[in-house]
Design an enzyme around this catalytic site. Structure first.
Site, PDB file in Angstrom:
ATOM      1  N   TRP A   1       0.915  -0.943  -0.129  1.00  0.00           N
ATOM      2  CA  TRP A   1       0.074  -0.117   0.052  1.00  0.00           C
ATOM      3  C   TRP A   1       0.936   1.198  -0.442  1.00  0.00           C
ATOM      4  O   TRP A   1       1.614   1.258   1.341  1.00  0.00           O
ATOM      5  CB  TRP A   1      -1.300  -0.067   1.641  1.00  0.00           C
ATOM      6  CG  TRP A   1      -1.407  -1.037   1.524  1.00  0.00           C
ATOM      7  CD1 TRP A   1      -2.898  -1.264   0.521  1.00  0.00           C
ATOM      8  CD2 TRP A   1      -1.851  -2.722   1.579  1.00  0.00           C
ATOM      9  NE1 TRP A   1      -3.309  -2.812   0.316  1.00  0.00           N
ATOM     10  CE2 TRP A   1      -3.047  -3.153   1.444  1.00  0.00           C
ATOM     11  CE3 TRP A   1      -0.906  -3.070   2.226  1.00  0.00           C
ATOM     12  CZ2 TRP A   1      -3.176  -4.450   1.922  1.00  0.00           C
ATOM     13  CZ3 TRP A   1      -0.461  -4.271   3.278  1.00  0.00           C
ATOM     14  CH2 TRP A   1      -2.090  -4.790   2.851  1.00  0.00           C
TER      15      TRP A   1
ATOM     16  N   HIS B   1      -6.939   1.221   2.503  1.00  0.00           N
ATOM     17  CA  HIS B   1      -7.695   0.727   2.052  1.00  0.00           C
ATOM     18  C   HIS B   1      -8.745   0.804   3.423  1.00  0.00           C
ATOM     19  O   HIS B   1      -8.595   1.749   4.220  1.00  0.00           O
ATOM     20  CB  HIS B   1      -7.080  -0.225   2.071  1.00  0.00           C
ATOM     21  CG  HIS B   1      -6.427  -0.806   3.730  1.00  0.00           C
ATOM     22  ND1 HIS B   1      -5.725  -2.373   3.938  1.00  0.00           N
ATOM     23  CD2 HIS B   1      -6.707  -0.425   4.643  1.00  0.00           C
ATOM     24  CE1 HIS B   1      -5.703  -2.249   4.856  1.00  0.00           C
ATOM     25  NE2 HIS B   1      -5.761  -1.108   5.684  1.00  0.00           N
TER      26      HIS B   1
ATOM     27  N   ARG C   1      -4.123   6.452  -2.034  1.00  0.00           N
ATOM     28  CA  ARG C   1      -2.502   5.414  -2.769  1.00  0.00           C
ATOM     29  C   ARG C   1      -1.796   6.672  -3.239  1.00  0.00           C
ATOM     30  O   ARG C   1      -2.230   7.461  -3.614  1.00  0.00           O
ATOM     31  CB  ARG C   1      -2.889   4.604  -3.576  1.00  0.00           C
ATOM     32  CG  ARG C   1      -3.973   3.879  -2.549  1.00  0.00           C
ATOM     33  CD  ARG C   1      -3.154   2.253  -2.691  1.00  0.00           C
ATOM     34  NE  ARG C   1      -4.152   1.476  -1.823  1.00  0.00           N
ATOM     35  CZ  ARG C   1      -4.698   0.191  -1.890  1.00  0.00           C
ATOM     36  NH1 ARG C   1      -3.607  -0.227  -3.291  1.00  0.00           N
ATOM     37  NH2 ARG C   1      -5.777   0.143  -2.017  1.00  0.00           N
TER      38      ARG C   1
ATOM     39  N   GLN D   1     -13.453   1.779  -1.544  1.00  0.00           N
ATOM     40  CA  GLN D   1     -13.686   0.585  -1.665  1.00  0.00           C
ATOM     41  C   GLN D   1     -14.667  -0.196  -0.991  1.00  0.00           C
ATOM     42  O   GLN D   1     -14.993   0.664   0.025  1.00  0.00           O
ATOM     43  CB  GLN D   1     -12.532   0.023  -0.649  1.00  0.00           C
ATOM     44  CG  GLN D   1     -11.239   0.099  -1.703  1.00  0.00           C
ATOM     45  CD  GLN D   1      -9.943  -1.006  -0.740  1.00  0.00           C
ATOM     46  OE1 GLN D   1     -10.076  -0.485   0.685  1.00  0.00           O
ATOM     47  NE2 GLN D   1      -8.704  -1.310  -1.254  1.00  0.00           N
TER      48      GLN D   1
ATOM     49  N   VAL E   1      -4.960 -11.938   6.815  1.00  0.00           N
ATOM     50  CA  VAL E   1      -6.266 -12.864   6.740  1.00  0.00           C
ATOM     51  C   VAL E   1      -4.862 -13.570   6.157  1.00  0.00           C
ATOM     52  O   VAL E   1      -3.848 -14.363   6.091  1.00  0.00           O
ATOM     53  CB  VAL E   1      -7.069 -12.778   5.355  1.00  0.00           C
ATOM     54  CG1 VAL E   1      -8.039 -11.901   6.111  1.00  0.00           C
ATOM     55  CG2 VAL E   1      -6.578 -12.696   4.374  1.00  0.00           C
TER      56      VAL E   1
ATOM     57  N   ALA F   1     -13.793 -11.518   6.204  1.00  0.00           N
ATOM     58  CA  ALA F   1     -13.309 -10.469   5.811  1.00  0.00           C
ATOM     59  C   ALA F   1     -13.233 -10.558   4.248  1.00  0.00           C
ATOM     60  O   ALA F   1     -13.015 -10.932   3.392  1.00  0.00           O
ATOM     61  CB  ALA F   1     -11.925  -9.882   6.237  1.00  0.00           C
TER      62      ALA F   1
HETATM   63  N1  PHE Z   1      -7.981  -4.454   1.623  1.00  0.00           N
HETATM   64  C1  PHE Z   1      -7.216  -5.160   1.404  1.00  0.00           C
HETATM   65  C2  PHE Z   1      -6.999  -4.042   0.064  1.00  0.00           C
HETATM   66  O1  PHE Z   1      -7.038  -3.067  -0.137  1.00  0.00           O
HETATM   67  C3  PHE Z   1      -8.229  -5.876   0.462  1.00  0.00           C
HETATM   68  C4  PHE Z   1      -8.411  -6.923   1.586  1.00  0.00           C
HETATM   69  C5  PHE Z   1     -10.189  -6.576   2.462  1.00  0.00           C
HETATM   70  C6  PHE Z   1      -8.064  -8.462   1.193  1.00  0.00           C
HETATM   71  C7  PHE Z   1      -9.839  -7.852   3.173  1.00  0.00           C
HETATM   72  C8  PHE Z   1      -8.660  -9.346   2.533  1.00  0.00           C
HETATM   73  C9  PHE Z   1      -9.749  -8.833   3.358  1.00  0.00           C
HETATM   74  O2  PHE Z   1      -6.039  -4.805  -0.598  1.00  0.00           O
END
Ligand code: PHE
Length: 347
Positions: free
Chosen positions: A158, A178, A204, A218, A261, A315
């Protein structure tokens, strides 16, 4: 000359004067002269007290009759003059009642907003609540608590826009990269069961091109409860894909890495344009990746004092502009932020 005649005289003089008026703005002068506080009729009525009793009654009645005659005449005259003025302005061309009106512009929802709502609706129908959170965020929520420690190479996923924190604070601040920090904020405040979707803007530090913007939306999702397994993740996201892209959709899950995750996946749908045979939209692969997801990492649960031996969850995160681009065949993400009405009016 009796008082009576003078009342009649006032009436005939008044009506004569009224008849001569041809301008609506002069009517008020006339009203003041005859019917006003110190007008002629009012002074007769005022003087009644000085008359002998029988004369008083007679003159009084007569004067009141004249008063109502004059009031009525005034009203009628006003209407006549109003009509005449309207007629004149129509004939004089000042008011063309045949000219069609100008249609006011109807506003509409931005395509991103429409798609964000559609996505949220699909999850609300499955029992999720909608919550929103701050765009200016602490490092702690955006990274730390999501199992992305300082100096960990995963931070490179990120590109971050950092912010000077308020002077009294030493804690680093940023524009959220995010919507995942809201996972932590929600779990900090509530106990399971949790089922939320979080629509919102993210940022970003990135060069823009047809598929990258430095600001975009998002939609995050989080479900935590007892007995949540990967089967719930698959079932929920499969149902979502069918609602947004059609009931005949197939989905594909492949391993992917996100620090918060475990296991992590990326979900793809079979290409709705070519049915999986391969075309421009799916870059000839037959599949289109639409989101990242996974089972909430036990380390994340520990950060919010949820016992990972009792609770599990999944998630996911997806980009509504990307979904809109796929659905409507839009080939440049920058169009969403260019404010070009020729683009926006198509939705
Ligand atoms: N937050 C991650 C992204 O911006 C996406 C994501 C969210 C992946 C939740 C897994 C679980 O790339």
């Amino acid at each position: 000359m009796t008082q009576d005649t003078s009342v009649d005289e006032i009436q005939s003089q008044a009506l004569g004067a009224l008849g001569a008026i041809d301008d609506i703005r002069k009517l008020d002068e006339w009203r003041v002269a005859y019917l006003g506080r110190s007008g002629r009729l009012t002074s007769v009525l005022r003087g009644l007290g000085a008359l002998p009793p029988e004369a008083r009654r007679e003159v009084g009645q007569r004067a009141n009759m004249v008063k109502s005659v004059l009031e009525k005449a005034l009203e009628e005259k006003e209407e006549v003059l109003r009509q005449a003025e309207l007629q004149r302005s129509i004939e004089g061309g000042k008011l063309d009642i045949t000219l069609p009106g100008r249609r006011p512009n109807r506003g509409r929802l931005h395509p991103t907003t429409q798609v964000v709502r559609e996505i949220c609706d699909a999850f609300v129908a499955m029992g999720f609540q909608i919550v929103e959170g701050p765009e200016v965020e602490w490092d702690y929520y955006n990274f730390e608590a999501l199992n992305i420690p300082k100096d960990h190479p995963a931070r490179d996923m990120w590109d971050t826009i950092w912010i000077d924190p308020p002077s009294e604070s030493e804690k680093p601040m940023l524009l959220r990269t995010h919507t995942s920090p809201m996972q932590i904020r929600v779990m900090e405040k509530t106990q399971p069961p949790v089922r939320v979707v979080v629509p919102g803007k993210v940022y970003r530090y990135e060069a823009t091109d047809a598929t990258h913007e430095s600001q975009f939306y998002q939609v995050e999702g989080l479900a935590v409860d007892t007995n949540i397994t990967f089967a719930e993740l698959k079932g929920t996201l499969y149902e979502f894909a069918r609602r947004i892209f059609g009931t005949e959709r197939k989905v594909r899950f492949r391993c992917d890495y996100f620090p918060f995750v475990e296991p992590g996946v990326e979900m793809a749908i079979d290409c709705f344009a070519c049915g999986g045979r391969g075309c421009r939209i799916c870059s000839n692969s037959g599949w289109i990746e639409i989101m990242g997801a996974g089972m909430v990492h036990p380390e994340v649960l520990r950060h919010v004092n949820y016992d990972p031996e009792i609770y599990t969850g999944f998630a996911f995160g997806l980009g509504p502009e990307r979904i809109a681009m796929l659905k409507y065949g839009i080939d440049d993400i920058r169009l969403f932020y260019s404010n070009d009405l020729r683009f926006l009016y198509q939705f």
